[in-house]
Scaffold this motif. Structure first.
Motif, PDB file in Angstrom:
ATOM      1  N   HIS A 164       0.826  -1.210   0.000  1.00 39.31           N
ATOM      2  CA  HIS A 164       0.000   0.000   0.000  1.00 39.31           C
ATOM      3  C   HIS A 164       0.859   1.258   0.000  1.00 39.31           C
ATOM      4  CE1 HIS A 164      -3.064  -2.786   2.015  1.00 39.31           C
ATOM      5  NE2 HIS A 164      -3.549  -2.492   0.825  1.00 39.31           N
ATOM      6  N   TYR A 165       0.367   2.275  -0.710  1.00 36.24           N
ATOM      7  CA  TYR A 165       1.026   3.578  -0.712  1.00 36.24           C
ATOM      8  C   TYR A 165       0.368   4.493   0.314  1.00 36.24           C
ATOM      9  CZ  TYR A 165       3.668   2.812  -5.022  1.00 36.24           C
ATOM     10  OH  TYR A 165       4.549   2.355  -5.965  1.00 36.24           O
ATOM     11  N   SER A 166       1.186   5.219   1.085  1.00 33.35           N
ATOM     12  CA  SER A 166       0.625   6.240   1.963  1.00 33.35           C
ATOM     13  C   SER A 166       0.007   7.345   1.109  1.00 33.35           C
ATOM     14  CB  SER A 166       1.728   6.828   2.858  1.00 33.35           C
ATOM     15  OG  SER A 166       2.728   7.454   2.076  1.00 33.35           O
ATOM     16  N   PRO A 198       5.052  -6.088  -3.656  1.00 28.17           N
ATOM     17  CA  PRO A 198       4.307  -5.938  -4.917  1.00 28.17           C
ATOM     18  C   PRO A 198       2.878  -5.464  -4.651  1.00 28.17           C
ATOM     19  CG  PRO A 198       5.451  -8.056  -4.834  1.00 28.17           C
ATOM     20  CD  PRO A 198       5.543  -7.461  -3.462  1.00 28.17           C
ATOM     21  N   TYR A 199       2.289  -4.883  -5.646  1.00 28.64           N
ATOM     22  CA  TYR A 199       0.889  -4.482  -5.540  1.00 28.64           C
ATOM     23  C   TYR A 199       0.231  -4.682  -6.893  1.00 28.64           C
ATOM     24  CZ  TYR A 199       2.478  -0.087  -7.680  1.00 28.64           C
ATOM     25  OH  TYR A 199       3.042   0.851  -8.522  1.00 28.64           O
ATOM     26  N   ARG A 200      -1.073  -4.783  -6.872  1.00 36.95           N
ATOM     27  CA  ARG A 200      -1.767  -5.015  -8.125  1.00 36.95           C
ATOM     28  C   ARG A 200      -2.478  -3.742  -8.583  1.00 36.95           C
ATOM     29  NH1 ARG A 200      -6.188  -8.853  -9.158  1.00 36.95           N
ATOM     30  NH2 ARG A 200      -6.685  -7.197 -10.615  1.00 36.95           N
ATOM     31  N   VAL A 224      11.148   0.675  -5.571  1.00 31.18           N
ATOM     32  CA  VAL A 224      11.305   1.975  -4.934  1.00 31.18           C
ATOM     33  C   VAL A 224      11.321   3.005  -6.060  1.00 31.18           C
ATOM     34  CG1 VAL A 224      12.891   3.499  -3.703  1.00 31.18           C
ATOM     35  CG2 VAL A 224      12.541   1.166  -2.885  1.00 31.18           C
ATOM     36  N   HIS A 225      10.380   3.931  -6.011  1.00 30.95           N
ATOM     37  CA  HIS A 225      10.348   5.008  -7.002  1.00 30.95           C
ATOM     38  C   HIS A 225      11.326   6.102  -6.576  1.00 30.95           C
ATOM     39  CE1 HIS A 225       6.517   3.996  -9.174  1.00 30.95           C
ATOM     40  NE2 HIS A 225       6.264   3.348  -8.052  1.00 30.95           N
ATOM     41  N   ALA A 226      11.943   6.746  -7.553  1.00 31.94           N
ATOM     42  CA  ALA A 226      12.846   7.858  -7.238  1.00 31.94           C
ATOM     43  C   ALA A 226      12.842   8.876  -8.365  1.00 31.94           C
ATOM     44  CB  ALA A 226      14.262   7.339  -7.018  1.00 31.94           C
TER      45      ALA A 226
HETATM   46 FE   FE2 Z   1       4.515   2.132  -7.881  1.00 31.66          FE
END
Ligand code: FE2
Length: 284
Positions: A164-166, A198-200, A224-226
């Motif tokens: 999950h993303y905050s 992972p996420y869907r 990890v996004h950057a």
């Molecule tokens: Fe993402």
């Protein structure tokens, strides 16, 4: 995942929607103010490409009306940002990539600007009892000639141990596992975080329906996004993957091997990974 691109959920933390964020970014970008001729050129080309698909694939009347209905639900659900990130954004970001720089990857719909400023070495903001495997992410930021770039900014965002993303999920602090990390005077960084999961692709909207009906893989691997920035250099937005066995990605046919990081495990179960971001100078 419960994170969704629509603004229909009552959250106990500040919430964002991908649509709101894209509108903010679009308003900033629109200052480029393309000419009427350019707008006309692109709109006509897009319409012609669409008509070409209808003709070449003998789209039936029933199929066309099903498509119209699906496009309407896409807008109603606020899922245009998700669809464009999935199918179009990568083309634009890859073309803007300077020679020798870190490969670009899609920003995706879950970036939120204005996160806490941190100085390396640092711990990404997280809950006191943040579940997951501890990850130490180290590395450097350099120019294409290998020279270090001091005081570059790494804007980092990632999922938690549940995928999950905050900012998009109830019950998670808004800045959880997000932050802008400044490298040291040798361009180095050391960030303590947790291994993302992972996420869907959201299954409950129009995009999810498409993935289900077409039997496409809806899963995104651990990333990890950057976005890495420094005055005088072209910014790079990318994603770091981990050698956890994932070989496919809902947003891409192929994961760039240069962006897949080896994980090494220490005696206390903490895993480590390292990466060198490379930026192209605006005027080499
Ligand atoms: Fe993402």
């Amino acid at each position: 995942m419960t994170a969704h691109t629509s603004a229909s959920t009552a959250l106990d933390t500040p919430s964002y929607t991908a649509t709101q964020l894209v509108r903010e970014r679009t308003l900033r970008a629109i200052r480029a103010n393309p000419s009427s001729a350019r707008i006309s050129e692109l709109a006509r080309a897009a319409a012609a490409a669409f008509v070409d698909v209808l003709r070449r694939h003998d789209v039936t009347d029933a199929e066309f009306h099903a498509l119209k209905s699906w496009l309407i639900s896409l807008g109603d659900n606020g899922e245009w940002p998700l669809l464009l990130d999935l199918f179009a954004e990568r083309t634009i970001t890859e073309r803007a990539n300077p020679d020798g720089a870190t490969p670009s990857s899609t920003e995706g719909p879950y970036y939120i600007p204005g996160q806490p400023q941190l100085t390396s070495p640092c711990v990404l903001p997280m809950r006191a009892d943040e579940p997951g495997t501890s990850l130490i992410l180290t590395g450097r930021v350099t120019a294409t000639d290998g020279s270090p770039i001091a005081y570059a900014n790494l804007d980092i965002w990632q999922t938690d141990d549940s995928g999950h993303y905050s900012g998009f999920t109830p019950g998670i602090p808004a800045d959880n596992l997000r932050g802008v990390v400044t490298t040291d005077d040798h361009g180095r960084f050391e960030i303590e975080t947790i291994l993302p999961k992972p996420y869907r692709i959201p299954a409950d909207g129009a995009v999810g329906t498409l993935f289900t009906k077409a039997k496409w893989n809806p899963w995104r691997p651990s990333t990890v996004h950057a976005t890495v920035t420094k005055l005088g250099y072209f910014p790079v937005t990318t994603q770091l993957y981990f050698d956890t066995g994932a070989t496919s990605d809902a947003v891409s046919d192929r994961i760039d091997p240069e962006l897949v990081l080896d994980l090494t495990t220490g005696p206390e179960g903490t895993v480590r990974a390292t990466y060198c971001f490379v930026l192209g100078a605006v005027e080499p």
